[in-house]
Design a protein around this motif. Structure first.
Motif, mmCIF file in Angstrom:
data_model
loop_
_atom_site.group_PDB
_atom_site.id
_atom_site.type_symbol
_atom_site.label_atom_id
_atom_site.label_comp_id
_atom_site.label_asym_id
_atom_site.label_seq_id
_atom_site.Cartn_x
_atom_site.Cartn_y
_atom_site.Cartn_z
ATOM 1 N N THR A 202 0.809 -1.228 0.000
ATOM 2 C CA THR A 202 0.000 0.000 0.000
ATOM 3 C C THR A 202 0.840 1.274 0.000
ATOM 4 O O THR A 202 0.333 2.344 -0.349
ATOM 5 C CB THR A 202 -0.915 0.053 1.236
ATOM 6 N N MET A 204 1.843 2.758 2.643
ATOM 7 C CA MET A 204 1.473 3.576 3.808
ATOM 8 C C MET A 204 2.696 3.862 4.672
ATOM 9 O O MET A 204 3.628 3.066 4.746
ATOM 10 C CB MET A 204 0.396 2.868 4.633
ATOM 11 N N GLU A 208 0.981 5.659 9.942
ATOM 12 C CA GLU A 208 -0.367 5.385 9.427
ATOM 13 C C GLU A 208 -0.716 3.916 9.632
ATOM 14 O O GLU A 208 -1.864 3.585 9.955
ATOM 15 C CB GLU A 208 -0.436 5.746 7.944
ATOM 16 N N LEU A 212 -3.844 2.251 12.134
ATOM 17 C CA LEU A 212 -4.941 1.651 11.370
ATOM 18 C C LEU A 212 -5.870 0.846 12.283
ATOM 19 O O LEU A 212 -5.423 0.022 13.083
ATOM 20 C CB LEU A 212 -4.356 0.752 10.284
ATOM 21 N N ASP A 216 -11.494 1.311 9.564
ATOM 22 C CA ASP A 216 -10.848 1.956 8.418
ATOM 23 C C ASP A 216 -10.855 1.061 7.185
ATOM 24 O O ASP A 216 -10.573 1.524 6.077
ATOM 25 C CB ASP A 216 -9.401 2.331 8.757
ATOM 26 N N VAL A 226 -7.369 6.158 5.275
ATOM 27 C CA VAL A 226 -6.227 6.619 6.080
ATOM 28 C C VAL A 226 -6.674 7.904 6.768
ATOM 29 O O VAL A 226 -6.793 8.951 6.125
ATOM 30 C CB VAL A 226 -4.979 6.867 5.211
ATOM 31 N N THR A 229 -2.607 8.999 12.262
ATOM 32 C CA THR A 229 -1.259 8.451 12.389
ATOM 33 C C THR A 229 -0.923 8.398 13.869
ATOM 34 O O THR A 229 -1.412 9.216 14.652
ATOM 35 C CB THR A 229 -0.232 9.320 11.622
ATOM 36 N N PRO A 243 -3.102 12.764 9.852
ATOM 37 C CA PRO A 243 -1.986 12.413 8.963
ATOM 38 C C PRO A 243 -1.077 13.594 8.682
ATOM 39 O O PRO A 243 -1.411 14.753 8.948
ATOM 40 C CB PRO A 243 -2.699 11.918 7.700
ATOM 41 N N SER A 248 -2.553 13.699 2.926
ATOM 42 C CA SER A 248 -2.254 12.391 3.510
ATOM 43 C C SER A 248 -3.526 11.699 4.000
ATOM 44 O O SER A 248 -3.546 10.486 4.191
ATOM 45 C CB SER A 248 -1.257 12.528 4.662
ATOM 46 N N THR A 249 -4.578 12.470 4.234
ATOM 47 C CA THR A 249 -5.878 11.887 4.559
ATOM 48 C C THR A 249 -6.476 11.436 3.231
ATOM 49 O O THR A 249 -6.862 12.254 2.400
ATOM 50 C CB THR A 249 -6.798 12.921 5.241
#
Length: 373
Positions: A202, A204, A208, A212, A216, A226, A229, A243, A248-249
């Motif tokens: 992924t 990520m 993050e 998780l 989610d 996402v 964090t 994030p 980043s979201t």
């Protein structure tokens, strides 16, 4: 009525100084206050802002106020409720460890561009990374910028200093296909096997992945949301934060392989009841994974690989993200799509990854068009 150097009439309360800049004066509670700017429009705005601060008790007198004193006001009144807790603690860390001892006791009005420049130069000599110096600069610039707005200083000295030049660009590290296969083969018996697989599939970030949770995982929409964090804050422990950046979201497509690893992880520790607010990747007690445990497990797997006679470099968890990006580029994923999946704030960051990967394939690509000419 005052006039400027060209004989043009100036608004009430504004005069032009010998150096060409404008000074705006206002009176409040039987005291006179001044602001300075390069244009009449900017001077008028500063006068309005100053008047507002005086009337609402937000003004801090510039009479012999030290950087230490102003920094505390700036951090608590202007930044505390506007930045993430991670940013706030980072400001504090760099101010207390780097700035305070060098400039903290000086009066704001006595700090000039050359003092800021000397600070940068000293940090270079002491071996500080450019990224750290940039944070120091950001703290100082924000602090002095607000001081200028408040009329405490005439000009922001940080603007008069130059950050050191990047001498050597850090090489991005990614696993080759062979290294990737080797690592995952030796990771199969690890309690973080599914963690490594999901991160590798992924792209990520580590924080993050740590943050998780089961809600989610959106099976209906086939995406991973996402939304948070995990960040370690000194004296606070791990906290949930938003994030890294606004982009980043994001939602990452949920493939069958990724879902399979998440399902396998759900049953790994054998908890009788899985709390839906629990982190998917956790320790044997259901607690959040620490960065130390993640790195320790990576190091343990590499130790086993080397013990088996294979040559393998030391890597960190961030290498999995770069490895995902490298495989994606090699597979032909478009930059804009990769940008969205990685949560980069700009396409330039993604293209930087491309510049790292593409040199290995440019000769091959040139051959494809050789017969066109």
């Amino acid at each position: 009525m005052a006039v400027d150097s060209k004989g043009k009439k100036l608004p009430s309360g504004i005069r032009q100084r010998a150096n060409g800049r404008y000074e705006g004066r206002i009176k409040y509670d039987y005291k006179s206050y001044s602001v300075y700017a390069d244009t009449i429009t900017e001077t008028k705005k500063k006068m309005r802002d100053l008047k507002y601060k005086l009337e609402h008790g937000l003004f801090v007198s510039k009479e012999k106020i030290t950087l230490d004193a102003w920094y505390k006001t700036w951090l608590e009144e202007y930044k505390k409720n506007r930045v993430k807790i991670g940013t706030y603690t980072s400001y504090e860390k760099y101010y207390q460890s780097v700035i305070k001892s060098r400039l903290g006791s000086r009066n704001l009005n006595d700090i000039r561009g050359e003092h800021i420049q000397k600070l940068y130069n000293d940090l270079v000599k002491e071996g500080y990374a450019l990224s750290s110096i940039k944070i120091v600069s950001a703290v100082l610039n924000g602090c002095f910028k607000q001081a200028e707005r408040n009329g405490l200083i005439e000009r922001n000295p940080v603007k008069l200093a130059e950050l050191p030049r990047q001498t050597e660009k850090k090489t991005r590290q990614a696993m080759t296909r062979e290294q990737q296969a080797l690592f995952m083969e030796y990771a199969k018996e690890s309690y973080l096997y599914h963690f490594f697989e999901v991160m590798l599939r992924t792209g990520m970030r580590k924080g993050e992945m740590q943050g998780l949770k089961y809600p989610d995982i959106d099976r209906k929409a086939n995406v991973i949301h996402v939304r948070r964090t995990l960040k370690y804050i000194e004296h606070h422990g791990y906290i949930e934060d938003t994030p890294k950046t606004r982009t980043s979201t994001r939602d990452i497509p949920l493939t069958a392989a990724v879902l399979e690893h998440i399902e396998a992880q759900r049953n790994y520790w054998g908890f009788k009841v899985v709390n839906m607010n629990q982190y998917i990747f956790c320790n044997e007690r259901g607690e959040a994974l620490s960065r130390e445990r993640i790195q320790a497990e990576i190091d343990r797997i590499i130790k086993r690989i080397r013990a088996a006679g294979h040559d393998f470099p030391r890597i960190t968890s961030h290498v999995f993200r770069h490895t995902f990006a490298t495989r994606a580029i090699e597979a032909g994923m478009q930059p804009q799509v990769l940008k969205t999946i990685l949560g980069h704030s700009s396409l330039a960051m993604t293209m930087d990854l491309y510049s790292h990967v593409l040199p290995d394939t440019k000769a091959e690509e040139m051959e494809k068009i050789a017969n066109v000419f």
